[in-house]
Write a protein that holds these residues in place. Structure first.
Motif, short mmCIF file in Angstrom:
data_model
loop_
_atom_site.label_atom_id
_atom_site.label_comp_id
_atom_site.label_asym_id
_atom_site.label_seq_id
_atom_site.Cartn_x
_atom_site.Cartn_y
_atom_site.Cartn_z
N HIS A 60 47.53 46.71 34.77
CA HIS A 60 48.38 48.05 34.99
C HIS A 60 47.53 49.26 34.30
CE1 HIS A 60 51.94 45.13 34.99
NE2 HIS A 60 51.89 45.56 36.23
N HIS A 63 44.49 50.26 36.24
CA HIS A 63 44.65 50.86 37.60
C HIS A 63 45.27 52.19 37.04
CE1 HIS A 63 48.34 51.33 40.69
NE2 HIS A 63 47.06 51.90 41.08
N GLN A 66 42.17 54.43 36.14
CA GLN A 66 41.27 54.85 37.13
C GLN A 66 41.75 56.03 37.79
OE1 GLN A 66 40.87 51.36 39.39
NE2 GLN A 66 39.56 50.34 38.02
N GLN A 491 47.00 54.10 44.36
CA GLN A 491 47.75 53.01 44.19
C GLN A 491 46.79 51.80 44.35
OE1 GLN A 491 50.01 53.42 48.23
NE2 GLN A 491 49.21 51.41 48.26
N ALA A 492 47.54 50.47 43.99
CA ALA A 492 46.76 49.39 44.15
C ALA A 492 47.05 48.84 45.39
CB ALA A 492 47.21 48.30 43.06
N SER A 522 43.05 50.98 43.92
CA SER A 522 42.45 50.32 43.02
C SER A 522 42.58 48.64 43.14
CB SER A 522 43.39 50.66 41.59
OG SER A 522 42.93 51.71 41.46
N HIS A 524 42.73 44.76 41.27
CA HIS A 524 43.67 44.34 40.11
C HIS A 524 42.85 43.88 38.96
CE1 HIS A 524 46.86 42.95 42.97
NE2 HIS A 524 47.36 44.06 42.60
N ASP A 567 38.49 43.98 42.02
CA ASP A 567 39.03 43.20 41.25
C ASP A 567 38.38 43.38 39.72
OD1 ASP A 567 41.47 43.08 42.73
OD2 ASP A 567 40.64 41.06 43.25
#
Length: 819
Positions: A60, A63, A66, A491-492, A522, A524, A567
């Motif tokens: 978290h 992410h 970033q 967002q991821a 992003s 993980h 990732d």
RNA sequence: GGGCUCGUAGUUUAGCGGCUAUAACGUCCCGUUGACGUCGGGAAGGCCCUCGGUUCGAAUCCGAGCGGGCCCACCA
């Protein structure tokens, strides 16, 4: 407003200094969005995390860091950055969290109590998040904080509902829909998750007259729901069955035998049992052939009295007992163990069932093409993430069901007239409303006053998909006009099919436009072995623990080490490298500041005569500025970070600082002008380097800025200072060529001394054999070269010798020192 | 089964048509250098997953395969 000056410290200790700078930013409103500014707005559609966690793991933190880099970069570029934080605290995720934590469920409590508990937990987790984001040094404007359970967010979600209703996109149906028996609510396709389940293929005998028909099924508990058998029209084995009926074993009633092209001859026995409803196929056939309904499943996953003596059992239990009964009656002729993927509800892992329920849907299946087209108008970073979106949209099978039979969510702004069935909507200016708590204003147009509220709440994505509209305060007193499209959605990748998709749906339906210009996706954060982090696996690394042990800047340094979208396995050693970089930055700055005490930056610009090594590194510096700026512009923060780090450590510290020392320490020998040139270079080098690093490591760079530069560069904080400009006139290829040559010679000398195992301070005699051009170059940096290599003597040989990169031969002798 | 993505030193990675293929950590050797030992210098360490193809030239482009990760489909 008066700027608060924090106390200057001799040494930099992140544990003490990071919180201090965070306070400094807060007290001085450094990150405040200015609604009255004429500056270009850069707005960020921050992901509102679910209020459903005690702790956040390093993934978290990665992410969120970033896109925080991006916020800081854009701010330094002079943009008026709109950087809110939000909490997605309504809806099922929160409810599940509360249910688990307090070991309750919605049927065992009252709505009011349950909502109270949810609100209470929501507040707690909000605090947890705020702590983390603050500890990470997040430059959000906390005045822009939103909650999806707030009145404003409710208003927006309800406004969205009414607008879609007016536009004919909203539909109320009783189509069979996916159902979770644990959460006891309808759910959407996006809420599915797959897991592999061990199960059995059971070959069961149906009777058709005297003939045995064998069907293979994984769900014998649905026998009492069976409404037909199907086979392929070309299946020779069953040709003569057409028009006949089959008897359902144990439950002893007849069902028709029908044919359909979709039945696979190869699968099982080629005979397929259709129930209400075992899967999507069943629903299709039920609809296509207008089959009977034999609904055997209750909302809580138990069987009703159609199941006769199996009534009241849960599906799994009934399956076991029915198989036993079939076995006893010799109606089960074979059982094959299989493992197959099953759709489960992502919130609780319960296998999805199907249920006929009155529910609201947003029609999307008829607009797939438009929804793909509109997504092309958004810039996707990295681009291949758009493909995932496209595939998801192409493969959609259900409209978006937004009704949830739950408590803690945004209520539908809907009442129904009991006598004529009409849907009654409130006036938009009365939003938000809660029909469960308040009466409809007025009567139905049919004259009836018998009006019922809608008791369901909306899917949590119904609210979060409006995050741009929430940020724009749609329909509110302070509505921001021309705010959408926002600049950036970060967002991821796991929620492309939900958050990105639903937000695009909403934006397209409401305005035909895109919700944002750019979307950055992003990857993980993973455990050190590249595995997904989860509490149950015990590989959950808490972000705050890492920050506490090292520092926020070191954590962010790690988070910046991976390309956008990839990732990243968590590696403690990389955080440690970040920590060392902080230290190195501080020490290099300390050195520089000592030597810049008497430097007048304002004057220097005019009078300085730069030496070739100064020109060399400034040229390199301006190339770096260009590269970093271009990289950040396309969200490649990792490239900017890597190149800056390489330059700072490998070129600035390892070479230039060593080269300029002699000039700084010995102006009597080297001349005042040479010293000022070094000062000028050092000043620009350091200031630029910390600015380029500021988005990634905001605390240490602020500390350095405040310790020396703030007064000269004239900004309250480095984070609102100007991002460096790459100036073409500083690019000097000739100086670069000379500098590289000198650096190479210095390297050769270092290698020599290292192999001789003597101190780098040891004096030497240096003979360089090279051509005339190279000699000229070396002579232009002669004093710097001699000083850096501690060469007592330096002479040139003749002729060109081919050796190493620059074809220069260097012979070196140690000089015996006189005692 | 389909799609996307990745596969480079022990580890994490850079490079994405031409350099003796990056760097960091780790390993080994060395250095009382006046910013820093959280340092400095140096060394060792790589069939750039495999097999084909395109090209004067491939880690880089194309095809096939193998192996990870993610997403989706598959419940008869």
């Amino acid at each position: 407003m008066e700027t608060k000056e924090p106390q200057k410290t001799e040494n930099y200790d992140p544990k003490v200094d990071e919180p201090k700078w965070q306070e400094f930013w807060h007290d001085n409103n450094i990150f405040k969005f200015d609604p009255n500014s004429k500056k270009e707005i850069y707005s960020i559609d921050t992901p509102p995390p679910y209020a459903s966690a005690d702790h956040l793991h390093v993934g978290h933190g990665m992410h969120y860091s970033q896109f925080e880099f991006v916020a800081r970069f854009q701010r330094m570029r002079g943009k008026n950055v709109f950087f809110p934080m939000g909490y997605d605290d309504n809806g099922l995720p929160t409810e599940r969290y509360v249910e688990k934590k307090y070991n309750i469920n919605k049927s065992k409590t009252t709505r009011a109590d349950f909502i109270k508990l949810c609100l209470q937990e929501t507040e707690k987790t909000g605090k947890t998040y705020q702590d983390l984001f603050n500890q990470l040094g997040f430059s959000v404007d906390w005045d822009l904080l939103f909650h999806t359970i707030s009145d404003d967010a409710r208003r927006v979600a309800q406004l969205s509902f009414i607008d879609l209703h007016e536009k004919g996109r909203m539909e109320r149906t009783d189509n069979p829909t996916s159902w979770c028996t644990t959460c006891q609510t309808t759910i959407a396709q996006a809420d599915f998750e797959n897991t592999d389940v061990k199960s059995h293929f059971n070959d069961i005998i149906f009777k058709c007259g005297d003939q045995d028909l064998i069907i293979a099924t994984t769900r014998p508990e649905l026998l009492p729901a069976c409404v037909a058998l199907f086979h392929h029209p070309d299946d020779k084995r069953y040709k003569e069955l057409k028009g006949k009926k089959a008897r359902v074993p144990l439950f002893d009633y007849e069902v028709p035998i029908l044919t359909d092209e979709s039945v696979d001859i190869e699968t099982g026995t080629g005979l397929m049992m259709v129930c209400t409803f075992g899967d999507k196929e069943d629903i299709e056939k039920w609809r296509k052939y207008k089959l009977d309904s034999r609904i055997v499943l209750n909302e809580n996953g138990t069987l009703n009295d159609l199941a006769r003596r199996f009534v009241g059992m849960k599906t799994k239990e009934a399956r076991k007992d029915i198989i036993a009964a079939l076995q006893a009656a010799k109606l089960l002729i074979n059982q094959k163990e299989i493992s197959h993927p099953v759709n489960v509800h992502e919130r609780c892992g319960t296998e999805i069932e199907f249920m006929q329920k009155q529910q609201w849907q947003i029609k999307i299946l008829d607009k797939k093409e438009d929804l793909i087209k509109i997504a092309n108008k958004v810039n996707w970073y990295p681009e291949h993430m758009k493909t995932r979106y496209e595939h998801w949209v192409k493969n959609l099978q259900w409209d978006w069901g937004i009704s949830r039979q739950r408590y803690y969510g945004v209520p539908f702004p809907v009442w129904y007239c009991k006598s004529c069935g009409k849907v009654l909507l409130p006036d938009k200016k009365d939003l938000p409303v809660d029909p469960r708590e308040q009466a409809y204003k007025g009567n139905c147009s049919c004259g009836s006053t018998d009006i019922l509220p809608e008791m369901d709440v909306m899917d949590t994505w119904m609210t979060s998909s409006c995050s741009p509209q929430i940020n724009a305060d749609w329909g509110g007193a302070g509505e921001r006009k021309n705010f959408i499209p926002m600049s950036l959605r970060p967002q991821a990748h796991d929620i492309i099919r939900t958050w990105a998709f639903y937000t695009i749906v909403k934006s397209y339906y409401h305005t035909k436009g895109v919700p944002w210009k750019d979307i950055m996706i992003s990857g993980h954060g993973q455990d050190p072995h590249g595995q997904k982090m989860s509490k149950s696996k015990g590989n959950f690394i808490i972000a705050q623990d890492v920050i506490k042990k090292y520092s926020a800047d070191a954590f962010r340094f790690w988070a910046a080490s991976v390309k956008l979208g990839d990732d990243l396995p968590y590696q403690e050693k990389d955080v440690l490298t970040g920590q060392k970089t902080i230290n190195k930055l501080w020490n290099a700055s300390k050195f520089s500041m000592i030597h810049l005490q008497d430097f007048d930056a304002a004057l220097a610009d005019k009078i300085v005569h730069l030496q070739v090594m100064d020109k060399w590194i400034l040229s390199r510096l301006h190339r770096l500025i260009k590269l970093c700026t271009d990289s950040f512009d396309v969200y490649e923060y990792s490239k900017a970070k890597m190149e800056t780090e390489k330059f700072f450590w490998g070129t600035f510290c390892d070479y230039y600082l060593e080269i300029c020392k002699d000039r700084l320490y010995n102006p009597d020998k080297r001349g005042q002008e040479a010293r000022v040139a070094a000062q000028f270079t050092l000043y620009n080098l350091l200031l630029t380097t910390i600015k380029l690093t500021a988005p990634i490591m905001p605390h240490i760079t602020e500390a350095i800025y405040q310790a020396y530069f703030a007064a000269k560069d004239c900004h309250k904080s480095i984070h609102v200072s100007h991002w460096p400009e790459a100036v073409k006139s500083f690019i000097d290829e000739d100086a670069e060529k000379t500098g590289d040559l000198v650096v190479e010679i210095i390297g050769a000398v270092r290698k020599f001394k290292s192999e001789k195992q003597v101190s780098l301070k040891k004096p030497i005699k240096l003979v360089i054999e090279c051509d005339k051009d190279q000699q000229k170059r070396i002579e232009s940096a002669l004093d710097d070269l001699k000083a850096t290599t501690t060469a007592a003597e330096l002479t040139f040989g003749n002729g060109t010798i081919e050796l190493e990169n620059s074809k220069v031969k260097v012979s070196i002798e140690l000089v015996e020192e006189k005692q």
